[in-house]
Design a protein around this motif. Structure first.
Motif, PDB file in Angstrom:
ATOM      1  N   ASP A 154       0.875  -1.170   0.000  1.00 27.74           N
ATOM      2  CA  ASP A 154       0.000   0.000   0.000  1.00 27.74           C
ATOM      3  C   ASP A 154       0.916   1.224   0.000  1.00 27.74           C
ATOM      4  OD1 ASP A 154      -1.596   2.166   0.441  1.00 27.74           O
ATOM      5  OD2 ASP A 154      -2.918   1.170   1.875  1.00 27.74           O
ATOM      6  N   SER A 178      -2.543   5.819  -4.789  1.00 26.46           N
ATOM      7  CA  SER A 178      -3.768   6.608  -4.898  1.00 26.46           C
ATOM      8  C   SER A 178      -3.433   7.951  -5.531  1.00 26.46           C
ATOM      9  CB  SER A 178      -4.356   6.841  -3.507  1.00 26.46           C
ATOM     10  OG  SER A 178      -5.352   7.841  -3.562  1.00 26.46           O
ATOM     11  N   LYS A 183      -3.228  13.380  -1.972  1.00 26.24           N
ATOM     12  CA  LYS A 183      -1.921  12.695  -2.055  1.00 26.24           C
ATOM     13  C   LYS A 183      -0.866  13.557  -2.756  1.00 26.24           C
ATOM     14  CE  LYS A 183      -4.232   9.094  -0.605  1.00 26.24           C
ATOM     15  NZ  LYS A 183      -4.370   8.631   0.735  1.00 26.24           N
TER      16      LYS A 183
HETATM   17  C1  LIG Z   1      -5.489   7.367   0.556  1.00 30.48           C
HETATM   18  C2  LIG Z   1      -5.131   6.012   0.975  1.00 30.48           C
HETATM   19  C3  LIG Z   1      -5.769   4.873   0.438  1.00 30.48           C
HETATM   20  C4  LIG Z   1      -6.977   4.925  -0.420  1.00 30.48           C
HETATM   21  O1  LIG Z   1      -6.920   5.675  -1.530  1.00 30.48           O
HETATM   22  P1  LIG Z   1      -8.265   6.218  -2.244  1.00 30.48           P
HETATM   23  O2  LIG Z   1      -7.740   6.692  -3.555  1.00 30.48           O
HETATM   24  O3  LIG Z   1      -8.804   7.299  -1.380  1.00 30.48           O
HETATM   25  O4  LIG Z   1      -9.211   5.076  -2.375  1.00 30.48           O
HETATM   26  C5  LIG Z   1      -5.317   3.628   0.838  1.00 30.48           C
HETATM   27  N1  LIG Z   1      -4.318   3.498   1.706  1.00 30.48           N
HETATM   28  C6  LIG Z   1      -3.684   4.554   2.246  1.00 30.48           C
HETATM   29  C7  LIG Z   1      -2.554   4.334   3.194  1.00 30.48           C
HETATM   30  C8  LIG Z   1      -4.080   5.845   1.915  1.00 30.48           C
HETATM   31  O5  LIG Z   1      -3.450   6.895   2.475  1.00 30.48           O
END
Ligand SMILES: *Cc1c(COP(=O)(O)O)cnc(C)c1O
Length: 367
Positions: A154, A178, A183
């Motif tokens: 992730d 993401s 972000k």
């Molecule tokens: C933002 C985030 C996500 C999810 O991303 P989305 O695009 O909002 O679905 C997953 N994991 C982490 C650690 C994040 O910061």
């Protein structure tokens, strides 16, 4: 002086960006096509990965990566309890069970606790590179290989972060990013990307995100609609051109905080530093005494701060039904009570950072 936590309005009021959007709208190519492939090529190159597949959110990046790796009902996936909810949410969406393992002092999953969480149901490990600081990938990959587990990174907060000179997202079977507005590499809506070095996972993901369609009329299997819009891909590609600069500015801001707050080592725990990794400071997180009072004090001085995240995932209501309880992950729970994220975005000036530093000093020293 005002110090906002983010300044999206400034970023998106850029005529050069509008030009890219206009070009894309004029072409009227809205779904997949060249804009998406060009972004995917650039993104794969940036990460040093063989392939990149653009999808419609970070959550879907995680979900589809696990689907492509055949993770589902009856399986367990090990992850950290201190992430944004989507890490565990994506695991639950596949039908698998999230198995939390406590984090270390660097906020990332503690590799020393992994083996005791592995059993015959375990299919994968999902480390989260929290705050933009890489998890201990060399150790996690060793353990995963030994137990024949998949690794889904992730990397939503960590685009461009490296550990041992290799980008996050290029270590595991799949890296999930993401493009959410908050972000470091962001667009004007939802979006995500998956990186992989495995050709068969790349192919499966391209089908999965597009209804399973192998051509206009035939499917290989039932899939989903999880494509990145072409207009958003153009915005993402524009963002990529600026990402190196954004990242170095965030690193400079972090350095200013580190140095400026040195006098307060008694009441502040600084972000972790590790010689082999280069974090990208999606967030600048410190642990502090009297957090709520500090945040109120800063707010009165015009400074926004946030908490990422105040409630550990294992303490969310649905996790109670999975058997998780307060006390299960003491390091994560202790950190959740003391962490605070200071503004670190690329549009801050040095004066604004110094203003934040001086106000924190005033709170702890001069009061
Ligand atoms: C933002 C985030 C996500 C999810 O991303 P989305 O695009 O909002 O679905 C997953 N994991 C982490 C650690 C994040 O910061």
């Amino acid at each position: 002086m005002q110090v906002k936590y983010l300044d999206l309005a400034q970023q998106f009021s850029n005529p050069k960006l509008w030009q890219q959007v206009q070009k894309q709208l004029e072409q009227a190519q809205f779904i997949l096509g060249e804009a998406v492939s060009l972004f995917e090529q650039d993104f794969a190159k940036l990460c040093g990965s063989q392939y990149a597949i653009a999808v419609n959110s970070g959550h879907d990046a995680l979900f589809l990566a696990m689907k492509a790796l055949k993770i589902g009902q009856g399986d367990e996936v090990i992850t950290a309890p201190n992430s944004f909810i989507a890490s565990a949410g994506a695991i639950v969406a596949t039908g698998a069970k999230p198995i939390f393992v406590d984090v270390a002092e660097d906020y990332n999953i503690n590799p020393n606790l992994l083996e005791q969480a592995i059993n015959k149901h375990t299919k994968a490990i999902m480390p989260v590179h929290l705050t933009g600081n890489p998890a201990n990938m060399p150790m996690i990959m060793d353990i995963a290989k030994h137990h024949k587990l998949a690794v889904i990174e992730d990397a939503a907060q960590a685009v461009m972060a490296t550990i041992e000179d290799q980008c996050v997202g290029a270590w595991g079977d799949a890296g999930c990013f993401s493009l959410h507005p908050l972000k470091n590499l962001n667009i004007g809506g939802d979006g995500g990307v998956i990186t992989t070095n495995l050709p068969e996972i790349n192919e499966t993901l391209r089908l999965l995100r597009n209804h399973g369609l192998k051509n206009r009329d035939e499917i290989a299997f039932f899939g989903y609609n999880s494509r990145l819009d072409s207009v958003q891909a153009a915005i993402a590609r524009f963002g990529l051109e600026h990402l190196a600069e954004i990242t170095s500015t965030r690193r400079e801001h972090a350095q200013l905080y580190d140095e400026g707050l040195q006098a307060l080592t008694k009441c502040i725990t600084f972000p972790p530093r590790n010689v082999s990794s280069h974090p990208v400071f999606h967030t600048y997180v410190i642990q502090v005494e009297e957090r709520e009072a500090l945040m109120r004090f800063l707010e009165k001085r015009g400074i926004e701060s946030k908490i990422h995240y105040p409630i550990p995932i294992h303490l969310q209501t649905p996790c109670y039904n999975m058997g998780y309880r307060m006390g299960d992950f003491p390091v994560c729970e202790r950190q959740a009570k003391k962490i605070v994220s200071l503004p670190v975005h690329q549009y801050l000036t040095k004066e604004q950072i110094l203003y934040v530093i001086n106000n924190i000093k005033e709170f702890y020293i001069d009061r």
